[in-house]
Enzyme design. Structure first.
Site, PDB file in Angstrom:
ATOM      1  N   SER A  68       0.797  -1.216   0.000  1.00  0.00           N
ATOM      2  CA  SER A  68       0.000   0.000   0.000  1.00  0.00           C
ATOM      3  C   SER A  68       0.839   1.281   0.000  1.00  0.00           C
ATOM      4  O   SER A  68       1.598   1.533  -0.918  1.00  0.00           O
ATOM      5  CB  SER A  68      -0.938  -0.059   1.205  1.00  0.00           C
ATOM      6  OG  SER A  68      -1.832   1.001   1.205  1.00  0.00           O
ATOM      7  N   ASP A 282      -3.230   6.286  -3.134  1.00  0.00           N
ATOM      8  CA  ASP A 282      -2.079   5.669  -2.469  1.00  0.00           C
ATOM      9  C   ASP A 282      -1.447   4.629  -3.398  1.00  0.00           C
ATOM     10  O   ASP A 282      -1.883   4.437  -4.539  1.00  0.00           O
ATOM     11  CB  ASP A 282      -2.456   5.096  -1.093  1.00  0.00           C
ATOM     12  CG  ASP A 282      -3.214   3.790  -1.196  1.00  0.00           C
ATOM     13  OD1 ASP A 282      -3.785   3.509  -2.247  1.00  0.00           O
ATOM     14  OD2 ASP A 282      -3.226   3.030  -0.195  1.00  0.00           O
ATOM     15  N   ASP A 284      -1.395   1.453  -3.798  1.00  0.00           N
ATOM     16  CA  ASP A 284      -2.111   0.332  -4.417  1.00  0.00           C
ATOM     17  C   ASP A 284      -3.533   0.719  -4.832  1.00  0.00           C
ATOM     18  O   ASP A 284      -4.368  -0.148  -5.116  1.00  0.00           O
ATOM     19  CB  ASP A 284      -2.115  -0.900  -3.497  1.00  0.00           C
ATOM     20  CG  ASP A 284      -2.862  -0.663  -2.196  1.00  0.00           C
ATOM     21  OD1 ASP A 284      -2.980   0.500  -1.788  1.00  0.00           O
ATOM     22  OD2 ASP A 284      -3.333  -1.642  -1.595  1.00  0.00           O
ATOM     23  N   ASN A 386      -8.145   8.425   6.436  1.00  0.00           N
ATOM     24  CA  ASN A 386      -7.065   8.395   5.447  1.00  0.00           C
ATOM     25  C   ASN A 386      -7.548   8.159   4.018  1.00  0.00           C
ATOM     26  O   ASN A 386      -6.747   8.057   3.103  1.00  0.00           O
ATOM     27  CB  ASN A 386      -6.007   7.370   5.845  1.00  0.00           C
ATOM     28  CG  ASN A 386      -6.580   5.963   5.964  1.00  0.00           C
ATOM     29  OD1 ASN A 386      -7.524   5.604   5.256  1.00  0.00           O
ATOM     30  ND2 ASN A 386      -6.021   5.176   6.858  1.00  0.00           N
ATOM     31  N   ARG A 515      -3.329   3.442  20.451  1.00  0.00           N
ATOM     32  CA  ARG A 515      -3.589   2.045  20.063  1.00  0.00           C
ATOM     33  C   ARG A 515      -2.348   1.465  19.390  1.00  0.00           C
ATOM     34  O   ARG A 515      -1.563   2.220  18.785  1.00  0.00           O
ATOM     35  CB  ARG A 515      -4.781   1.949  19.107  1.00  0.00           C
ATOM     36  CG  ARG A 515      -4.640   2.819  17.882  1.00  0.00           C
ATOM     37  CD  ARG A 515      -5.749   2.573  16.870  1.00  0.00           C
ATOM     38  NE  ARG A 515      -5.523   1.366  16.086  1.00  0.00           N
ATOM     39  CZ  ARG A 515      -4.767   1.309  14.990  1.00  0.00           C
ATOM     40  NH1 ARG A 515      -4.126   2.375  14.544  1.00  0.00           N
ATOM     41  NH2 ARG A 515      -4.631   0.177  14.351  1.00  0.00           N
ATOM     42  N   PRO A 516      -2.163   0.146  19.495  1.00  0.00           N
ATOM     43  CA  PRO A 516      -1.024  -0.440  18.782  1.00  0.00           C
ATOM     44  C   PRO A 516      -1.335  -0.478  17.287  1.00  0.00           C
ATOM     45  O   PRO A 516      -2.453  -0.814  16.906  1.00  0.00           O
ATOM     46  CB  PRO A 516      -0.940  -1.866  19.351  1.00  0.00           C
ATOM     47  CG  PRO A 516      -2.303  -2.175  19.871  1.00  0.00           C
ATOM     48  CD  PRO A 516      -2.952  -0.869  20.230  1.00  0.00           C
ATOM     49  N   SER A 517      -0.369  -0.113  16.446  1.00  0.00           N
ATOM     50  CA  SER A 517      -0.575  -0.170  15.001  1.00  0.00           C
ATOM     51  C   SER A 517      -0.702  -1.633  14.569  1.00  0.00           C
ATOM     52  O   SER A 517      -0.084  -2.516  15.153  1.00  0.00           O
ATOM     53  CB  SER A 517       0.623   0.465  14.294  1.00  0.00           C
ATOM     54  OG  SER A 517       0.710   0.000  12.967  1.00  0.00           O
ATOM     55  N   THR A 519       0.083  -2.371  11.408  1.00  0.00           N
ATOM     56  CA  THR A 519       0.979  -2.521  10.255  1.00  0.00           C
ATOM     57  C   THR A 519       2.418  -2.103  10.540  1.00  0.00           C
ATOM     58  O   THR A 519       3.299  -2.330   9.727  1.00  0.00           O
ATOM     59  CB  THR A 519       0.482  -1.670   9.056  1.00  0.00           C
ATOM     60  OG1 THR A 519       0.450  -0.301   9.470  1.00  0.00           O
ATOM     61  CG2 THR A 519      -0.895  -2.088   8.597  1.00  0.00           C
TER      62      THR A 519
HETATM   63  P1  NG1 Z   1      -2.430   0.823  11.470  1.00  0.00           P
HETATM   64  O1  NG1 Z   1      -0.967   0.677  11.198  1.00  0.00           O
HETATM   65  O2  NG1 Z   1      -3.076  -0.374  12.145  1.00  0.00           O
HETATM   66  O3  NG1 Z   1      -2.731   2.137  12.133  1.00  0.00           O
HETATM   67  C1  NG1 Z   1      -2.848   1.753   8.990  1.00  0.00           C
HETATM   68  C2  NG1 Z   1      -3.920   2.808   8.931  1.00  0.00           C
HETATM   69  C3  NG1 Z   1      -5.264   2.126   8.767  1.00  0.00           C
HETATM   70  C4  NG1 Z   1      -5.272   1.213   7.560  1.00  0.00           C
HETATM   71  C5  NG1 Z   1      -4.064   0.288   7.589  1.00  0.00           C
HETATM   72  C6  NG1 Z   1      -3.931  -0.555   6.354  1.00  0.00           C
HETATM   73  C7  NG1 Z   1      -3.950   4.932  10.147  1.00  0.00           C
HETATM   74  C8  NG1 Z   1      -3.964   5.596  11.458  1.00  0.00           C
HETATM   75  N1  NG1 Z   1      -3.952   3.597  10.174  1.00  0.00           N
HETATM   76  O4  NG1 Z   1      -3.162   0.884  10.043  1.00  0.00           O
HETATM   77  O5  NG1 Z   1      -6.258   3.082   8.674  1.00  0.00           O
HETATM   78  O6  NG1 Z   1      -5.353   1.953   6.378  1.00  0.00           O
HETATM   79  O7  NG1 Z   1      -2.841   1.015   7.788  1.00  0.00           O
HETATM   80  O8  NG1 Z   1      -3.310   0.056   5.299  1.00  0.00           O
HETATM   81  O9  NG1 Z   1      -3.962   5.598   9.105  1.00  0.00           O
HETATM   82 ZN    ZN Z   2      -3.658   1.091   0.104  1.00  0.00          ZN
END
Ligand code: NG1
Ligand code: ZN
Length: 559
Positions: A68, A282, A284, A386, A515-517, A519
């Site tokens: 992405s 973005d 992808d 986003n 929050r924990p990410s 990605t």
């Molecule tokens: P994480 O890394 O879980 O915050 C991010 C985006 C999500 C989503 C995913 C997948 C933010 C805050 N978080 O997730 O909205 O798009 O990547 O691509 O933008």
């Molecule tokens: Zn994407």
């Protein structure tokens, strides 16, 4: 009988893809993601996973290689279920176990056990079909081979390479194949162009700014938009950052994530674009934001996913009102319209949507959660701030709509209610029913602006965003943070939420969550307040609290 004999092909292949040392992969918000160079074994195993999923469902599934908006050196893999949505969450623990199995024997054990538990018809002559797609990342070619090998290692499984695609194109294809409807890339393009044309023909004759400048993130989305442009009429689109030689690197200083997070103009945009209607995709092609380059410095006025959602909600609500106010629409009370956001949605957008009388539902981050909530309505609109989102129409509502439109075409042809029915039907054909899709989203935005006769400025002024700040905290173990209530409250470690609440209460219009990410290996911090300085300071304080509870593990960065 030994395992090896039961599954002779599997083990031979597995041995060719050894696991990298010291890394653990998790099927996060959007599948497995990492440095492209260490992903071969993960992708190979995701091929096995996709084949098992296809065997289990008796339908075609998809496997997409993409990371992405991440940098060009990353890559990732995710599975699309037969309905075109993300792989069902109940399979995620198995997916994690499979890609982390320490050696071929363990992996085989896992597969055998899972096949038994899930009653998957394996080795009994059934076939599995997997559509493969990839974005433009250089590591995609080698990873595609790994995916094919993984699929081939499962008896009866076939990989069908669909080439370079946007993520939503692949999901759309999977959905259509399983529905038995046209599913090629040219079908996709024709469908989008045709529905857009119909929507524009159904709009009042408004004059509007038709010129749109699009940042393609130097990825697949820009390339596909160029292709789509050739069969589109009624739109003046100029695509920059298409990924052609010399135009720059994927997602570097460009793309929807960059524009949204940095609120900065993407590369290849300059003074000539000041005040113009611009959009950014973005890497992808599943996220879309709009923006107006401002005269001062490098800034933009951001028109984010929340505003796209608001525009769509206004339009859909208006069409439903036209349709339902007309006598004879028997399902009047039954049409449920809902919008789904995450905690990242700007508070001003939520307040605006509620004021319109709309039902607003909050879901955890990640489109798989939003999609599920949106599917509970007759018409469910979901967007992440986003720019990732779409509009879902229930089958039941669509058949009512079709019947009503047919009826009106003989009794009240050309009436506003007849046109509303037709518009809603076209929206359901234009907007991707499988996942968020920047290309179809962009065409719907343009069609609605045309319908309303609005400039991007008028659209942007629907409400004013509250100042916000996103930060990332690097901690020893991000999973030590456990949240509840759609990620708005921390339940672990104990005590952290109380201190965040105390801090938030000091700021007018303050809102803050961590929050924990899913990605990245970070804890994300979001803060909102009545001024930018206050939002920045609240976010900083929350980062310090996270550090205090979880241990500082490196430098903190902007989101
Ligand atoms: P994480 O890394 O879980 O915050 C991010 C985006 C999500 C989503 C995913 C997948 C933010 C805050 N978080 O997730 O909205 O798009 O990547 O691509 O933008
Ligand atoms: Zn994407």
């Amino acid at each position: 009988m030994t395992h090896e004999k039961q599954h002779p092909i599997l083990l031979d292949y597995v041995r060719q893809y050894p696991l990298p040392h010291g890394v653990r992969f998790t099927y996060g918000t959007a599948g497995f993601r990492s440095e492209g160079s260490i992903l071969a074994s993960t992708v190979f195993r995701a091929g096995i996973l996709a084949a098992l999923r296809s065997l289990k469902t008796g339908s075609t599934v998809g496997l997409m290689l993409t990371a992405s908006h991440n940098p060009i050196s990353d890559n990732g893999v995710k599975i699309a279920d037969p309905d075109g949505g993300m792989m069902i969450q109940q399979w995620e623990p198995f997916a994690d176990a499979l890609v982390n199995a320490p050696d071929p024997e363990h992996l085989l054990q896992l597969v055998i056990q899972f096949v038994k538990e899930e009653n998957i018809p394996f080795g009994g002559g059934q076939s599995a079909n997997i559509l493969l797609g990839r974005d433009t990342r250089p590591s995609g070619d080698a990873l595609l081979e790994a995916a094919k090998q993984g699929i081939n290692s499962v008896v009866g499984a076939f990989a069908i390479d669909m080439g370079i695609l946007t993520t939503p194109q692949l999901h759309w294809m999977v959905r259509n194949i399983n529905k038995g409807t046209r599913s090629s890339e040219s079908d996709y393009m024709e469908q989008l162009a045709k529905s857009f044309r119909c929507l524009v023909d159904l709009a009042p004759d408004n004059t509007m700014e038709s010129k749109l400048v699009v940042d393609g993130a130097n990825g697949v989305g820009g390339e596909k938009l160029q292709q789509l442009k050739k069969i589109l009429s009624g739109l003046d689109i100029c695509v920059r950052n298409t990924g052609k030689e010399g135009e720059g690197l994927l997602n570097e200083g460009c793309g929807a994530d960059y524009v949204q997070k940095e609120k900065a103009i993407p590369s290849s945009f300059g003074l000539d674009d000041v005040g113009m209607k611009c959009a950014s995709l973005d890497g992808d092609g599943d996220r879309l934001v709009y923006f107006i380059p401002s005269a001062s410095s490098n800034n933009v006025d951001l028109v984010d996913g929340d505003k796209i959602l608001t525009l769509f909600a206004l339009f859909i609500k208006e069409q439903l009102d036209f349709l339902c106010n007309e006598q004879g629409f028997d399902n009047k009370e039954a049409v449920s319209l809902g919008v789904v956001q995450t905690a990242y949605a700007n508070g001003a957008s939520t307040a605006y949507l509620k004021k319109l009388g709309l039902e607003v539902v909050l879901a955890p981050t990640g489109v798989k959660y939003l999609h599920k909530e949106a599917a509970t309505f007759d018409v469910g609109i979901y967007f992440e701030a986003n720019g990732h989102g779409t509009i879902l129409f229930s089958e039941k509502f669509l058949s009512h709509l079709q019947a009503r439109s047919d009826e009106l075409s003989s009794t009240a042809s050309g009436s506003e209610s007849h046109k509303s029915g037709l518009r809603l039907l076209e929206v359901s054909r234009l907007i991707n029913q499988a996942v968020g899709d920047a290309l179809s989203g962009l065409l719907l935005v343009e069609a609605v602006l045309q319908y309303k006769g609005w400039s991007i400025k008028a659209w942007n002024e629907l409400y004013q965003d509250l100042p916000s700040r996103q930060l990332k905290a690097k901690v020893a173990d991000r999973n030590a943070v456990v949240t509840a209530n759609a990620e708005t409250k921390v339940v672990k470690p104990p005590g952290l939420q109380e201190l965040i609440d105390e801090e938030t209460a000091k700021y007018p219009c303050g809102r803050c969550f961590v929050r924990p990410s899913g990605t990245e290996d970070v804890v994300r911090v979001y803060a909102e307040a009545s001024t930018q300085e206050a939002a920045d300071s609240l976010a900083q304080s929350a980062v310090q609290l996270v550090d205090r509870f979880l241990g500082f593990a490196g430098s903190h960065q902007k989101a």
